[in-house]
Design an enzyme around this catalytic site. Structure first.
Site, mmCIF file in Angstrom:
data_model
loop_
_atom_site.group_PDB
_atom_site.id
_atom_site.type_symbol
_atom_site.label_atom_id
_atom_site.label_comp_id
_atom_site.label_asym_id
_atom_site.label_seq_id
_atom_site.Cartn_x
_atom_site.Cartn_y
_atom_site.Cartn_z
ATOM 1 N N HIS B 6 0.828 -1.209 0.000
ATOM 2 C CA HIS B 6 0.000 0.000 0.000
ATOM 3 C C HIS B 6 0.866 1.264 0.000
ATOM 4 C CE1 HIS B 6 -3.599 2.214 2.155
ATOM 5 N NE2 HIS B 6 -3.217 2.831 1.065
ATOM 6 N N HIS B 8 1.196 5.149 -2.236
ATOM 7 C CA HIS B 8 0.630 6.057 -3.241
ATOM 8 C C HIS B 8 1.714 7.027 -3.710
ATOM 9 C CE1 HIS B 8 -3.357 4.650 -2.101
ATOM 10 N NE2 HIS B 8 -3.152 4.993 -0.848
ATOM 11 N N ALA B 73 -4.234 8.613 -3.230
ATOM 12 C CA ALA B 73 -5.646 8.302 -2.974
ATOM 13 C C ALA B 73 -6.459 9.559 -2.700
ATOM 14 C CB ALA B 73 -5.750 7.337 -1.799
ATOM 15 N N SER B 74 -5.892 10.462 -1.907
ATOM 16 C CA SER B 74 -6.675 11.647 -1.546
ATOM 17 C C SER B 74 -6.926 12.548 -2.748
ATOM 18 C CB SER B 74 -5.974 12.431 -0.437
ATOM 19 O OG SER B 74 -4.755 12.967 -0.915
ATOM 20 N N HIS B 179 -10.639 1.961 -1.019
ATOM 21 C CA HIS B 179 -9.977 3.194 -0.566
ATOM 22 C C HIS B 179 -10.783 4.408 -0.984
ATOM 23 C CE1 HIS B 179 -6.786 5.677 0.899
ATOM 24 N NE2 HIS B 179 -5.910 4.693 0.961
ATOM 25 N N HIS B 224 -5.579 0.290 6.152
ATOM 26 C CA HIS B 224 -5.526 0.937 7.474
ATOM 27 C C HIS B 224 -5.974 -0.053 8.544
ATOM 28 C CE1 HIS B 224 -6.872 3.864 4.286
ATOM 29 N NE2 HIS B 224 -5.601 4.201 4.484
ATOM 30 N N GLU B 285 1.824 2.580 3.723
ATOM 31 C CA GLU B 285 1.239 3.757 3.073
ATOM 32 C C GLU B 285 2.189 4.955 3.145
ATOM 33 O OE1 GLU B 285 -2.795 4.844 4.183
ATOM 34 O OE2 GLU B 285 -3.124 5.840 2.276
ATOM 35 N N ARG B 291 3.362 11.884 8.721
ATOM 36 C CA ARG B 291 4.734 12.008 8.220
ATOM 37 C C ARG B 291 5.782 12.228 9.300
ATOM 38 N NH1 ARG B 291 3.921 14.293 2.081
ATOM 39 N NH2 ARG B 291 2.032 13.073 1.741
#
Lengths: 340, 340
Positions: B6, B8, B73-74, B179, B224, B285, B291
């Site tokens: 996972h 992105h 994804a966002s 997702h 998640h 992820e 972060r």
């Protein structure tokens, strides 16, 4: 003393459902229907029967003493009808809770349903809150963070429209348990994804808001073990940190409490491991979402007292806080109720 | 081999954001704007830079080998514009993923964004799925359970409108990771309450549906750490039992897999304790929602490999399944990719 801070009157006599069906029938003819409060015509004996054979029996079997008791959450149905619908329905439901707690003063303490409605300011719930607290001795209320039943079309709990209500809660020394009602959105299962998602959502809304800065004495209970929050504690800690916000332990946990409605040992163990004992209130939500017996344990899934008893890390002092002390701390009016 | 299932592409060159802003500007003038695919004008060197200094650097630092990699994804933003908007945007984003995986074939394997849109049948995403899988060697896709960005106005994953897509996924031996994208509803925080709530919601929708009866070979990853599901495993087990449905271990867990994007040790320990090792895929992820570095551990919150390494209950065989074996099992096309 063992206080269960989260019970709903899910076993009401049939007149309650009939009253609600009459409301819905009238609304089907006219969505603006006002109607009147009317009368449920329920006898004390009917109430006694509905409680003695259910919640009171289970209190005795499980060894708990007092349930903080409110109307059936899934029936609040704030999305149904208009503000008059919710007002009369809430008044009836709260009157019933008052009667239960008057009939069984040693076993139940009353918590109110608020007459919220989509698009109606939360401030409009204050008169019913006052009636319940000042006239009928209620000690808390349930606050629905999504009156639209799974469409989330109303404001976040961070929104200023909630502030008059928060102000009144603080003034009255009354906490709010955040609790959605039935989902009218087919994407959600009411007591599964909707309840748990709403708990997480409310937690998220509040921790990143100014609510607790503006109301440092406001007390909020997030039920069902805080939804996903404890399991994802690292994510929430990290999200706060990335935003430059204070750590949860130094901010939100001064105002937010979690209940113990987590229906297996390892879930409860995580909750007790992550969240400080000062922020946990014992609860089972019986008779509620899950009614069966877990074949793995041989006991009811929602007999949460067993999980707390079986946890190996809690000290005796912490266990007393969770079972009793924190309830007195959070429900400012409980002590007067129990020791009048 | 350590496979992160996972990741992105959150570090794209600025032309990607500019392309999207142009789409939005055109839609502001005309919501029915069609436009064209156009060109991003990004050089291979720009892509190399954006990956080498970020995801590839972290792979090396953390000791992981391969990331199963999809568009940010966002930014999928299925609620934005119309089906043409989503189509061109998805094509561009998937093309970019293809370029990353072509430039770094040993480090990244491609997963597609689908061009979903509110009110548009999921079947309409099949052409882009086919393009990605058959023409560009993609091995999976991300499936958004709420194209309306937090309003949940589209159908549940249980709905028959998803069936043509499920059929194609099975035929292609391609799994879907569920997702959501950014929330456009102020009630939700995208990477907190919205992601986690959607995970729980998707899990709930699927376990009580006929989807896996109708598609016994369909493979679904709930990211998640499964949202709230493992923490509330008792609740979900009890809800299934109350409905007379088969236990999760004998039903949904034949098709559902969880990733390990849970950002603290005790959360991961719960996941590993509750969910069988056969149903867990390693994931971080990174570079994603959180972060920062956890001051309690001194390591990145999302360095999830450390938590799995530190778990004391996993056997070596289970750890290998989680890090590698299950990824090959779930992503049917991965083996051919890694060992061509």
């Amino acid at each position: 003393m063992i206080i269960d801070c989260h019970g709903h009157y899910t076993t009401t006599p049939p007149q309650v459902g009939e009253y609600r069906e009459q409301q819905k029938a009238a609304l089907a003819k006219d969505p603006d229907h006002i109607g009147e409060k009317g009368n449920l015509n329920i006898s004390d004996d009917e109430i006694r029967d509905s409680i003695e054979t259910n919640q009171l029996r289970l209190q005795r079997e499980r060894g708990t003493d007092l349930t903080i008791f409110s109307p059936r959450a899934s029936w609040m149905g704030h999305h149904i009808g208009n503000q008059h619908t919710s007002r009369f329905w809430s008044e009836q439901q709260n009157d019933l809770i008052h009667r239960v707690c008057t009939l069984f003063p040693d076993n139940f303490a009353p918590v109110a349903q608020l007459p919220q409605s989509p698009g109606v300011s939360p401030e409009k719930s204050i008169p019913e809150l006052l009636r319940c607290v000042e006239e009928m001795g209620f000690i808390g209320c349930n606050l629905n963070p999504d009156t639209t039943g799974g469409y989330w079309k109303d404001a976040s709990l961070a929104d200023k429209t909630f502030y008059p209500l928060y102000e009144k809660l603080v003034e009255l020394e009354v906490p709010a348990m955040i609790h959605v009602s039935a989902a009218c959105n087919d994407c959600f299962h009411t007591t599964g994804s909707h309840y748990l998602g709403a708990d997480t959502t409310a937690f998220q809304q509040l921790i990143m808001s100014d609510v607790f800065k503006d109301f440092p004495d406001l007390k909020i209970i997030i039920p069902h073990g805080g939804g996903a929050a404890p399991y994802h504690w690292g994510r929430f800690r990290g999200l706060m940190q990335d935003r430059g916000l204070a750590p949860l332990e130094q901010s939100a946990l001064k105002n937010i409490y979690f209940d113990t409605c987590v229906y297996h040992q390892r879930g409860i163990d995580l909750l007790l491991d992550i969240i400080p004992a000062d922020n946990i209130l014992f609860a089972s939500e019986m008779i509620g979402a899950v009614r069966g017996i877990d074949p793995e344990s041989g006991h009811y899934y929602d007999d949460t007292k067993r999980y707390i008893d079986a946890n190996t890390k809690l000290t005796d002092a912490e266990r007393i806080k969770i079972f009793e002390g924190n309830a007195f701390k959070v429900f400012g009016r409980l002590k007067q109720k129990v020791y009048p």
